[in-house]
Design a protein around this motif. Structure first.
Motif, mmCIF file in Angstrom:
data_model
loop_
_atom_site.group_PDB
_atom_site.id
_atom_site.type_symbol
_atom_site.label_atom_id
_atom_site.label_comp_id
_atom_site.label_asym_id
_atom_site.label_seq_id
_atom_site.Cartn_x
_atom_site.Cartn_y
_atom_site.Cartn_z
ATOM 1 N N ARG A 2 0.831 -1.194 0.000
ATOM 2 C CA ARG A 2 0.000 0.000 0.000
ATOM 3 C C ARG A 2 0.870 1.250 0.000
ATOM 4 N NH1 ARG A 2 -4.465 -0.966 4.597
ATOM 5 N NH2 ARG A 2 -5.222 1.003 3.785
ATOM 6 N N GLN A 3 0.327 2.321 -0.514
ATOM 7 C CA GLN A 3 1.086 3.562 -0.602
ATOM 8 C C GLN A 3 1.321 4.156 0.782
ATOM 9 O OE1 GLN A 3 -1.326 6.155 -2.994
ATOM 10 N NE2 GLN A 3 -2.490 6.894 -1.247
ATOM 11 N N THR A 4 2.357 4.972 0.881
ATOM 12 C CA THR A 4 2.727 5.584 2.160
ATOM 13 C C THR A 4 2.380 7.065 2.210
ATOM 14 O OG1 THR A 4 4.963 6.088 1.387
ATOM 15 C CG2 THR A 4 4.597 3.933 2.431
ATOM 16 N N VAL A 5 1.788 7.582 1.140
ATOM 17 C CA VAL A 5 1.381 8.990 1.112
ATOM 18 C C VAL A 5 -0.096 9.069 1.470
ATOM 19 C CG1 VAL A 5 1.142 11.072 -0.271
ATOM 20 C CG2 VAL A 5 3.102 9.544 -0.629
ATOM 21 N N ILE A 6 -0.390 9.786 2.545
ATOM 22 C CA ILE A 6 -1.769 9.927 3.023
ATOM 23 C C ILE A 6 -2.119 11.403 3.067
ATOM 24 C CG2 ILE A 6 -3.316 9.573 4.994
ATOM 25 C CD1 ILE A 6 -1.731 7.063 5.658
ATOM 26 N N ALA A 47 -4.323 7.322 10.128
ATOM 27 C CA ALA A 47 -3.093 7.009 9.395
ATOM 28 C C ALA A 47 -2.625 5.587 9.683
ATOM 29 C CB ALA A 47 -2.000 8.017 9.763
ATOM 30 N N TYR A 48 -2.732 5.167 10.937
ATOM 31 C CA TYR A 48 -2.307 3.819 11.311
ATOM 32 C C TYR A 48 -3.101 2.773 10.528
ATOM 33 C CZ TYR A 48 -1.432 -0.297 14.195
ATOM 34 O OH TYR A 48 -1.083 -1.554 14.632
ATOM 35 N N GLU A 49 -4.375 2.982 10.412
ATOM 36 C CA GLU A 49 -5.215 2.039 9.666
ATOM 37 C C GLU A 49 -4.854 2.040 8.185
ATOM 38 O OE1 GLU A 49 -9.941 1.207 8.689
ATOM 39 O OE2 GLU A 49 -9.368 2.604 10.275
ATOM 40 N N ARG A 50 -4.638 3.206 7.648
ATOM 41 C CA ARG A 50 -4.387 3.313 6.208
ATOM 42 C C ARG A 50 -2.975 2.873 5.829
ATOM 43 N NH1 ARG A 50 -6.635 9.261 4.926
ATOM 44 N NH2 ARG A 50 -6.049 8.714 2.772
ATOM 45 N N LEU A 51 -2.055 2.862 6.778
ATOM 46 C CA LEU A 51 -0.694 2.401 6.513
ATOM 47 C C LEU A 51 -0.556 0.884 6.655
ATOM 48 C CD1 LEU A 51 1.399 5.147 8.332
ATOM 49 C CD2 LEU A 51 1.368 4.720 5.859
ATOM 50 N N GLY A 52 -1.630 0.219 7.065
ATOM 51 C CA GLY A 52 -1.569 -1.230 7.231
ATOM 52 C C GLY A 52 -1.066 -1.901 5.965
ATOM 53 N N GLY A 53 -0.151 -2.874 6.141
ATOM 54 C CA GLY A 53 0.440 -3.539 4.992
ATOM 55 C C GLY A 53 1.771 -2.956 4.584
ATOM 56 N N THR A 54 2.190 -1.883 5.269
ATOM 57 C CA THR A 54 3.508 -1.295 5.007
ATOM 58 C C THR A 54 4.353 -1.404 6.275
ATOM 59 O OG1 THR A 54 3.154 0.971 5.787
ATOM 60 C CG2 THR A 54 2.270 0.416 3.612
ATOM 61 N N PRO A 55 5.685 -1.389 6.132
ATOM 62 C CA PRO A 55 6.545 -1.425 7.328
ATOM 63 C C PRO A 55 6.382 -0.199 8.216
ATOM 64 C CG PRO A 55 7.788 -1.939 5.323
ATOM 65 C CD PRO A 55 6.452 -1.425 4.883
ATOM 66 N N LEU A 56 5.797 0.860 7.661
ATOM 67 C CA LEU A 56 5.682 2.107 8.406
ATOM 68 C C LEU A 56 4.653 2.022 9.526
ATOM 69 C CD1 LEU A 56 5.833 4.655 5.474
ATOM 70 C CD2 LEU A 56 7.651 4.050 7.081
ATOM 71 N N VAL A 57 3.733 1.061 9.443
ATOM 72 C CA VAL A 57 2.690 0.995 10.459
ATOM 73 C C VAL A 57 3.305 0.696 11.835
ATOM 74 C CG1 VAL A 57 2.118 -1.464 10.178
ATOM 75 C CG2 VAL A 57 0.348 0.156 10.877
ATOM 76 N N ALA A 58 4.304 -0.181 11.878
ATOM 77 C CA ALA A 58 4.964 -0.487 13.145
ATOM 78 C C ALA A 58 5.780 0.702 13.633
ATOM 79 C CB ALA A 58 5.854 -1.716 13.006
ATOM 80 N N ARG A 59 6.433 1.397 12.724
ATOM 81 C CA ARG A 59 7.238 2.557 13.128
ATOM 82 C C ARG A 59 6.356 3.664 13.696
ATOM 83 N NH1 ARG A 59 11.052 4.450 8.473
ATOM 84 N NH2 ARG A 59 11.823 5.760 10.178
#
Length: 236
Positions: A2-6, A47-59
């Motif tokens: 998933r994209q990282t730009v929100i 943002a946390y929900e929308r970043l799901g599937g990317t490594p950024l969600v944990a960060r």
């Protein structure tokens, strides 16, 4: 992936997620807020929900968790909101660590929604215990028999470890009578006999003025309900 730009903001460009989270929770971060938001954390939850599937969600979760010891109680409150909603998110072990240590930054600190931040902290512990965190489960058991425990902690513990709660129900309810009804409600559908346990808890539960009404509304089995109500002390 998933994209990282929100909403035009690139989370992949954040160098320090703790500082980013702290600034946002102060209300001065780049995401801003929406008119409907109760607090800045609402935007980070989205943002946390929308970043799901990317490594950024944990960060992001770890950055939020790192703000749990911030001097500003409004920031600590928002961190607890995040982990009540996402108890197993990365960094959630800090919730258990905070509850296991000095709680002066939480005890007696008002929660804008009612109660104090210690109540909210222990609620988050209960939710994490329900997610399978063994340290949170051990702490929830320890806390359950102390007076004045928040009902969300007891509710989550009952769902996570019904056998332990059933075995210690009277001790828990003696410490905090309002938990008697919570225990019975959350044991429904388990292998435990809610009617029999309710008979034993009724004299203690009756110390909570809401107990009778709770049993009448929320205990589904008519036989169990009648059994519990018959065990209540006679009204003066």
């Amino acid at each position: 992936m998933r994209q990282t730009v929100i909403d035009g903001f690139d989370f992949a460009a954040i160098p320090d997620f703790r500082e980013f989270s702290r600034q946002h929770l102060r209300g001065v971060g780049p995401l801003g807020t929406l008119p409907r938001d109760e607090a800045p954390i609402e935007r980070l939850l989205d943002a946390y929900e929308r970043l799901g599937g990317t490594p950024l969600v944990a960060r992001l979760a770890e950055g939020i968790a790192a703000c749990l010891n911030d001097p500003d109680p409004a920031i600590r409150w928002q961190v607890l909101i995040f982990f009540e909603k996402n108890p197993m998110a990365a960094g959630g072990e800090r919730i258990v660590e905070a509850a296991s240590g000095d709680r002066s930054g939480f005890r007696g600190v008002p929660d804008p929604r009612g109660g104090d931040l210690e109540w909210k902290l222990l609620s988050a512990v209960g939710r994490r215990a329900g997610g399978g965190d063994v340290r949170a489960l051990a702490l929830a058991r320890e806390e359950a028999i102390h007076p004045g425990q928040p009902t969300p902690l007891i509710a989550a513990l009952t769902r996570a470890d019904p056998d332990w709660v059933a075995a210690h129900a009277e001790e828990i309810a003696r410490a905090t009578p309002s938990t008697a009804a919570v225990i019975l409600n959350n044991l429904q559908g388990s292998r435990h006999d809610v009617g029999a346990l309710g008979e034993r808890l009724a004299p203690v539960g009756a110390r909570d003025p809401k107990f009778r009404g709770f049993i009448e509304l929320f205990i589904d089995d008519p036989a169990a309900k009648a059994r519990i109500l018959r065990a209540l002390p006679a009204r003066p």
